[in-house]
Design a protein around this motif. Sequence first.
Motif, short mmCIF file in Angstrom:
data_model
loop_
_atom_site.label_atom_id
_atom_site.label_comp_id
_atom_site.label_asym_id
_atom_site.label_seq_id
_atom_site.Cartn_x
_atom_site.Cartn_y
_atom_site.Cartn_z
N THR A 30 39.57 43.61 52.11
CA THR A 30 38.12 43.44 52.05
C THR A 30 37.54 43.15 53.44
O THR A 30 36.91 44.00 54.05
CB THR A 30 37.74 42.31 51.07
OG1 THR A 30 38.48 41.12 51.42
CG2 THR A 30 38.09 42.71 49.65
N LEU A 65 40.63 34.39 47.82
CA LEU A 65 41.40 35.63 47.93
C LEU A 65 42.81 35.35 48.43
O LEU A 65 43.06 34.33 49.07
CB LEU A 65 40.71 36.60 48.90
CG LEU A 65 39.26 37.00 48.57
CD1 LEU A 65 38.69 37.85 49.69
CD2 LEU A 65 39.19 37.74 47.25
N VAL A 116 40.62 39.33 41.08
CA VAL A 116 40.48 37.97 41.59
C VAL A 116 40.27 37.05 40.39
O VAL A 116 39.21 37.08 39.75
CB VAL A 116 39.29 37.85 42.57
CG1 VAL A 116 39.19 36.43 43.10
CG2 VAL A 116 39.46 38.84 43.70
N GLN A 149 44.38 40.60 49.80
CA GLN A 149 43.02 40.92 49.38
C GLN A 149 42.02 40.72 50.50
O GLN A 149 41.04 41.48 50.62
CB GLN A 149 42.64 40.07 48.17
CG GLN A 149 43.37 40.44 46.90
CD GLN A 149 43.15 39.43 45.78
OE1 GLN A 149 42.87 38.25 46.05
NE2 GLN A 149 43.27 39.87 44.55
N LEU A 190 39.91 45.14 42.66
CA LEU A 190 40.58 43.87 42.92
C LEU A 190 40.61 43.02 41.65
O LEU A 190 39.70 43.07 40.83
CB LEU A 190 39.84 43.09 44.03
CG LEU A 190 39.78 43.76 45.40
CD1 LEU A 190 38.95 42.93 46.35
CD2 LEU A 190 41.18 43.98 45.97
#
Length: 403
Positions: free
Chosen positions: A377, A369, A162, A373, A160
Amino acid sequence: MPSDAVTSFENGAGHALGHIAFIIAFGTMLGRIVSESGAAERIAETLINRFGPQNIHWAMMVIGLVVGLPVFFDVGFVLLAPLAFVAARAAGQPLLLAALPLASSLSVAHALLPPHPAIMIAIQAYHASVPVMLLLGVVVMIPTAVLAGPVFACFIVPLLNVSGISSLEAQFLEHEEGRSLPPFGISVLCVLMPVLLILAGQIFWTVFPGPGGDWLGNFVGSTDIALVLSTLFACAALGSAKSIADRGVARHLHDCLAPVAFVVLLVGAGGGFGRALIDAGVSTVLTGLAVTWHMPILLLAWGLAALVRLATGSATVAMSTAASILAPVAQQSGLVSPEALVLATGAGSVAFGPVTDPVFWQIKEYLGLSVGQTLLTWSVIETVIALMALAGAIIFQFFSFFS
């Protein structure tokens, strides 16, 4: 008739709330004292120091499991999220590596272990044993939390991107540390007290057979009494903390009950909805379908809870509704362990982590997020928990069948 539907709903809601509302109230008060006194923070800091900064994901998993015992998920996450922010910054690790194991372990504890209200509803409906459910829940909880927490976090976090920090994270990082915290031993004892008392009740039944042992076991081992005694003990042991003493224990206990109203409404709505479906004949139809399709009742419990979870977003409503509908089916078959049914229903109630669940958006905003995302998750974590707990229920049923 519409009047019959209203009567069924009222009866179901009253039955659900007759016992669970008391647990919700005292569970919330215990959680408030643990959080306001700094006991939860003391537990978190101690474990992070013991595990070391490179193992922050394992530390946060243990913290979530311990603090998640007496605290609702949303309360526990709001309480511990600042610690995840600070710990990740101090350890030089990505925030998700600390926050995802924390959130997953809180969810596992909420779905699988008494005395959380949803699991207690299922225990009552299926007439399961609370001590057995505690032991089974712990056995299933640990591998589930490991896989859905640290293992999954180590896999998904590098994939990811972020960027930056959320406004909530920035706000928490601005706060000054340094308040006086209670000792670690007292903090852990206050959190584990309800579980210890329930297990003590089972020991009294075993060690002291007869009327005296039965009375003492029923008294100490009762979930209601265990929570009352635990709350009183926490007030006495932690009430001198400056953050509590400034306003007084009574004021904190009073203030914490207002937000519980929504949880009580959810529990009542789930019980009423389930009772209405039973009286409408849905339970009979499901029984017929299960017999016709030869569907294992554990899969039926998981699937029904998962469908309600997907539709309503509430794990509490999903578990209470599924348990209310399937309880007559379970009693009719008599071939499935009540504890395995509780575990399967609890597993289905957290499946998918859908966008209809307010926790989905809470996770998204706290961790900064995107929607995609959060699906990759949180929704995956919840589904892993649901499948792992279902596997645990099937394995327990297999061994109990041959015992």
